[in-house]
Design a protein around this motif. Structure first.
Motif, PDB file in Angstrom:
ATOM      1  N   LYS A 161     -91.367 -18.166 -46.034  1.00 34.18           N
ATOM      2  CA  LYS A 161     -90.873 -17.282 -47.103  1.00 34.18           C
ATOM      3  C   LYS A 161     -91.577 -17.591 -48.423  1.00 34.18           C
ATOM      4  O   LYS A 161     -91.956 -16.683 -49.158  1.00 34.18           O
ATOM      5  N   GLN A 162     -91.738 -18.897 -48.708  1.00 32.51           N
ATOM      6  CA  GLN A 162     -92.405 -19.293 -49.943  1.00 32.51           C
ATOM      7  C   GLN A 162     -93.877 -18.882 -49.913  1.00 32.51           C
ATOM      8  O   GLN A 162     -94.420 -18.433 -50.909  1.00 32.51           O
ATOM      9  N   ASN A 163     -94.530 -19.021 -48.752  1.00 30.31           N
ATOM     10  CA  ASN A 163     -95.918 -18.585 -48.609  1.00 30.31           C
ATOM     11  C   ASN A 163     -96.054 -17.091 -48.860  1.00 30.31           C
ATOM     12  O   ASN A 163     -96.998 -16.651 -49.512  1.00 30.31           O
ATOM     13  N   THR A 164     -95.119 -16.301 -48.331  1.00 29.21           N
ATOM     14  CA  THR A 164     -95.149 -14.847 -48.527  1.00 29.21           C
ATOM     15  C   THR A 164     -94.976 -14.516 -50.003  1.00 29.21           C
ATOM     16  O   THR A 164     -95.719 -13.697 -50.558  1.00 29.21           O
ATOM     17  N   SER A 170     -98.102 -15.444 -51.859  1.00 27.86           N
ATOM     18  CA  SER A 170     -99.170 -14.505 -51.524  1.00 27.86           C
ATOM     19  C   SER A 170     -99.022 -13.214 -52.325  1.00 27.86           C
ATOM     20  O   SER A 170    -100.015 -12.663 -52.820  1.00 27.86           O
ATOM     21  N   ILE A 171     -97.808 -12.743 -52.461  1.00 25.85           N
ATOM     22  CA  ILE A 171     -97.553 -11.530 -53.251  1.00 25.85           C
ATOM     23  C   ILE A 171     -97.936 -11.763 -54.708  1.00 25.85           C
ATOM     24  O   ILE A 171     -98.620 -10.944 -55.330  1.00 25.85           O
ATOM     25  N   ILE A 172     -97.511 -12.900 -55.257  1.00 22.35           N
ATOM     26  CA  ILE A 172     -97.819 -13.222 -56.658  1.00 22.35           C
ATOM     27  C   ILE A 172     -99.333 -13.358 -56.852  1.00 22.35           C
ATOM     28  O   ILE A 172     -99.894 -12.804 -57.798  1.00 22.35           O
ATOM     29  N   HIS A 173     -99.980 -14.080 -55.967  1.00 18.38           N
ATOM     30  CA  HIS A 173    -101.438 -14.283 -56.066  1.00 18.38           C
ATOM     31  C   HIS A 173    -102.182 -12.944 -56.022  1.00 18.38           C
ATOM     32  O   HIS A 173    -103.088 -12.692 -56.827  1.00 18.38           O
ATOM     33  N   THR A 174    -101.791 -12.096 -55.089  1.00 21.01           N
ATOM     34  CA  THR A 174    -102.426 -10.778 -54.961  1.00 21.01           C
ATOM     35  C   THR A 174    -102.180  -9.941 -56.210  1.00 21.01           C
ATOM     36  O   THR A 174    -103.104  -9.300 -56.724  1.00 21.01           O
ATOM     37  N   GLN A 231    -100.223  -1.089 -52.837  1.00 20.96           N
ATOM     38  CA  GLN A 231    -101.476  -1.841 -52.809  1.00 20.96           C
ATOM     39  C   GLN A 231    -101.203  -3.345 -52.769  1.00 20.96           C
ATOM     40  O   GLN A 231    -101.891  -4.079 -52.058  1.00 20.96           O
ATOM     41  N   ILE A 232    -100.209  -3.798 -53.517  1.00 20.08           N
ATOM     42  CA  ILE A 232     -99.854  -5.218 -53.488  1.00 20.08           C
ATOM     43  C   ILE A 232     -99.418  -5.613 -52.083  1.00 20.08           C
ATOM     44  O   ILE A 232     -99.839  -6.651 -51.565  1.00 20.08           O
ATOM     45  N   ILE A 233     -98.599  -4.786 -51.462  1.00 18.46           N
ATOM     46  CA  ILE A 233     -98.133  -5.055 -50.094  1.00 18.46           C
ATOM     47  C   ILE A 233     -99.327  -5.132 -49.144  1.00 18.46           C
ATOM     48  O   ILE A 233     -99.483  -6.090 -48.388  1.00 18.46           O
ATOM     49  N   LYS A 234    -100.180  -4.119 -49.207  1.00 16.08           N
ATOM     50  CA  LYS A 234    -101.332  -4.048 -48.294  1.00 16.08           C
ATOM     51  C   LYS A 234    -102.268  -5.235 -48.488  1.00 16.08           C
ATOM     52  O   LYS A 234    -102.641  -5.920 -47.528  1.00 16.08           O
ATOM     53  N   ASP A 235    -102.643  -5.500 -49.736  1.00 19.49           N
ATOM     54  CA  ASP A 235    -103.622  -6.548 -50.001  1.00 19.49           C
ATOM     55  C   ASP A 235    -103.069  -7.957 -49.767  1.00 19.49           C
ATOM     56  O   ASP A 235    -103.829  -8.871 -49.454  1.00 19.49           O
ATOM     57  N   SER A 236    -101.770  -8.125 -49.936  1.00 20.56           N
ATOM     58  CA  SER A 236    -101.173  -9.453 -49.708  1.00 20.56           C
ATOM     59  C   SER A 236    -100.885  -9.708 -48.238  1.00 20.56           C
ATOM     60  O   SER A 236    -100.697 -10.847 -47.826  1.00 20.56           O
ATOM     61  N   GLY A 237    -100.800  -8.623 -47.448  1.00 24.94           N
ATOM     62  CA  GLY A 237    -100.460  -8.763 -46.041  1.00 24.94           C
ATOM     63  C   GLY A 237     -98.979  -9.002 -45.810  1.00 24.94           C
ATOM     64  O   GLY A 237     -98.560  -9.317 -44.694  1.00 24.94           O
ATOM     65  N   ALA A 238     -98.188  -8.840 -46.846  1.00 21.75           N
ATOM     66  CA  ALA A 238     -96.743  -9.071 -46.738  1.00 21.75           C
ATOM     67  C   ALA A 238     -96.052  -7.811 -46.214  1.00 21.75           C
ATOM     68  O   ALA A 238     -96.418  -6.698 -46.590  1.00 21.75           O
ATOM     69  N   PRO A 239     -95.056  -7.983 -45.370  1.00 18.95           N
ATOM     70  CA  PRO A 239     -94.277  -6.828 -44.950  1.00 18.95           C
ATOM     71  C   PRO A 239     -93.527  -6.238 -46.150  1.00 18.95           C
ATOM     72  O   PRO A 239     -93.122  -6.966 -47.055  1.00 18.95           O
ATOM     73  N   LYS A 240     -93.360  -4.927 -46.147  1.00 21.28           N
ATOM     74  CA  LYS A 240     -92.709  -4.257 -47.273  1.00 21.28           C
ATOM     75  C   LYS A 240     -91.329  -4.850 -47.556  1.00 21.28           C
ATOM     76  O   LYS A 240     -90.944  -5.055 -48.694  1.00 21.28           O
ATOM     77  N   GLY A 241     -90.613  -5.164 -46.492  1.00 22.93           N
ATOM     78  CA  GLY A 241     -89.282  -5.750 -46.670  1.00 22.93           C
ATOM     79  C   GLY A 241     -89.331  -7.080 -47.391  1.00 22.93           C
ATOM     80  O   GLY A 241     -88.428  -7.408 -48.175  1.00 22.93           O
TER      81      GLY A 241
END
Length: 189
Positions: free
Chosen positions: A4-7, A10-14, A31-41
């Motif tokens: 969870k912390q990695n996700t 990753s969102i913050i970094h992206t 775009q943040i979701i796509k580029d970070s690879g994080a699920p939308k949820g």
């Protein structure tokens, strides 16, 4: 670090990267979701208030990174002139680095000041903490509190201007000029 912390990181970094290269308003949640690879949820789990909350987390991340850098630099120098010169030259080494795009809160502050009081306050908090590090250091070195606070503010005013000029001209000599003028700046504030 948990998944969870990695996700979240990753969102913050992206977001920091996208806000820097495109701007806050031109960067969308998708775009943040796509580029970070994080699920939308995950994005809405970590940042239920959306893009503004992500931007504030990005600002806080940069605030903490810069605080660590400034504390390390200041603790490495006994002489205040050398410490401030080192800070100017450190920023100069990063400002045009194509290998690592640095998120500048001055850009998001300028872009968002009229649309988000929360982002403006987060930027203000970051600058305040950074200036406090320098002013506290200068007080320890014998400067009056008033002089130390004015000098710290002047350092950040000059640094922001040097960043803008360096990016515009693609030339970091503005920081070198500041480093050369540091004895004058510290003597006359």
């Amino acid at each position: 670090m948990s998944k969870k912390q990695n996700t979240r990181e990753s969102i913050i970094h992206t977001a920091k990267y996208l806000f820097q290269i495109q701007g806050y308003h031109a960067t969308g949640i998708n775009q943040i979701i796509k580029d970070s690879g994080a699920p939308k949820g995950s994005l809405y789990y970590h940042f239920p208030n959306g893009k503004e909350e992500i931007a504030i987390a990005a600002i806080d991340s940069v605030k903490n990174e810069v605080k660590e850098e400034v504390q390390l630099l200041l603790s490495s120098y006994e002489d205040p002139v050398e410490a401030i010169q080192a800070q100017f030259l450190h920023v100069a080494s990063k400002v045009l680095n194509d290998q690592q795009v640095e998120f500048r809160i001055g850009l998001i502050a300028s872009e968002s000041v009229s649309t988000s009081e929360n982002i403006r306050e987060a930027c203000k908090s970051a600058y305040h903490e950074w200036m406090s590090l320098i002013s506290d250091y200068l007080v320890q070195k014998g400067y009056s509190r008033e002089s130390a606070e004015q000098t710290a503010a002047l350092v950040y005013i000059l640094m922001e201007g040097a960043m803008t000029m360096s990016i515009t001209y693609q030339d970091v000599s503005f920081f070198k000029m500041l480093a050369e003028k540091t004895p004058y700046i510290l003597k006359n504030t």
